[in-house]
Design a protein around this motif. Structure first.
Motif: not given
Length: 386
Positions: A139-147, A172-186
């Protein structure tokens, strides 16, 4: 009882000397009171964020988040060092609640406010964000990605983020994150690729597979497809990247489908990837591209694409026709008829298709003759000096 020694110079605050107050003056007074109230609120939150009580800091951070999320004026009012710096100082805390509440507060301050995006970066948040991108807590990784996504939307931050060490963790988020995390990383990686010094962005080849997988599953004309194909084009600039793209089962087919069905930008980038593959090793990639039925989409692109896409499609068609096959010729005829039917209608399709094929054959002959003339040009020695 207290007596006013000079009642003429000091009016009683409870009295109303003007029974018909000026509306504009009343408005100015209300505005002044609101301003004082907002300043008092900022000072109170700054005091609570600087307090030694950890629970109080967390509660104050949550209050900043709540107010910033609901009001653009609050986002501007709270973007001061006395509020932002204590929030940044909470990011490396060992307390998960403190990290999360501070991160959410900063994220909400930065949303839809360019000045605040820059303020957060200048306050030293970026190294902590990079650390949070590698956190063991998803959850922290994906919040940091959103930030990172929000902050990277500001052009003045893009080079700083691109060179901060964040890119491998975003992949790494792009590879193994949630769908929202991957979209944010892209989207973050795409933002970084658009900075003035885009050469500073080096994408790990590991990004190829998840990008192609996401491109395969999304609508080819979507904004997301535009971002994914743009990143794939960056990857195709290196041999390792090209190998990663072509080695993935269905990778070339996904690019061909994007050429056929994508938006103006995604088709331009997709044909750019295919052209990069074919230019780097014609013998390796020609048959692979022809096998996936690329000719109809490329032919259509020479008519309907952007100026750059048309140029790329023509060049790729020239490369593919250097090794003609029966299937390629049949694809050309089918594609020419399909385009003609779209442009001039079924009645004129046959004659228009014939003209299109004639123009392509003529162009191919001209290019062939030019190459032959170049090779046959006689060698003219320099004039000898006697």
């Amino acid at each position: 009882m207290y007596q006013n020694p000079n009642p003429s110079s000091t009016p009683d605050p409870t009295s109303n000397p003007n029974p018909n107050p000026n509306p504009s003056g009343s408005g100015e007074g209300d505005q002044s009171r609101r301003h004082r109230k907002k300043l008092a609120q900022v000072h109170d939150l700054a005091r609570r964020l600087a307090a030694s009580d950890a629970a109080g800091r967390v509660e104050a951070a949550r209050e900043v988040r709540r107010l910033a999320r609901s009001s653009a004026k609050a986002r501007s009012a709270f973007a001061v060092a006395a509020v932002v710096e204590p929030l940044v100082a909470m990011l490396p805390s060992h307390d998960p609640d403190a990290r999360e509440s501070a991160l959410l507060a900063l994220l909400n301050l930065a949303v839809r406010n360019e000045r605040n995006k820059d303020t957060v970066i200048k306050s030293g948040a970026l190294p902590h964000l990079v650390e949070l991108l590698r956190s063991e807590t998803s959850s922290l990784r994906e919040l940091a990605t959103a930030a990172a996504l929000t902050l990277s939307a500001s052009p003045s931050n893009q080079l700083t983020i691109a060179t901060s060490g964040a890119v491998p963790y975003l992949v790494k988020i792009l590879i193994s994150g949630s769908i929202q995390g991957k979209v944010d990383a892209v989207t973050t990686l795409y933002n970084l690729s658009t900075c003035r010094d885009s050469s500073s962005l080096t994408l790990p080849v590991d990004a190829a597979e998840p990008l192609l997988t996401l491109l395969k599953d999304c609508k080819k004309y979507s904004k997301f497809a535009e971002k994914a194909t743009s990143l794939l084009e960056i990857l195709s600039e290196t041999e390792e990247g090209r190998n990663s793209i072509s080695d993935l089962d269905g990778g070339i087919l996904t690019l061909v489908e994007t050429v056929e069905d994508g938006s103006l930008l995604s088709t331009e980038c997709a044909v750019g990837v295919l052209l990069s593959l074919c230019c780097s090793s014609p013998q390796k990639y020609k048959e692979l591209i022809l096998k996936e039925g690329a000719i109809p989409g490329l032919l259509l692109l020479t008519v309907e694409g952007t100026e750059e896409a048309q140029k790329r499609a023509r060049k790729l068609l020239d490369l593919l026709r250097d090794q003609p096959s029966r299937r390629a010729s049949e694809d050309l005829r089918i594609a020419a008829y399909d385009i003609a039917a779209r442009v001039d209608g079924p009645r004129k399709a046959a004659s228009t298709a014939k003209r299109l094929l004639h123009d392509m054959i003529k162009r191919n002959m001209e290019l062939t003759m030019a190459r032959m003339e170049h090779r046959a040009a006689p060698y003219t020695p320099k004039t000898l000096v006697t």
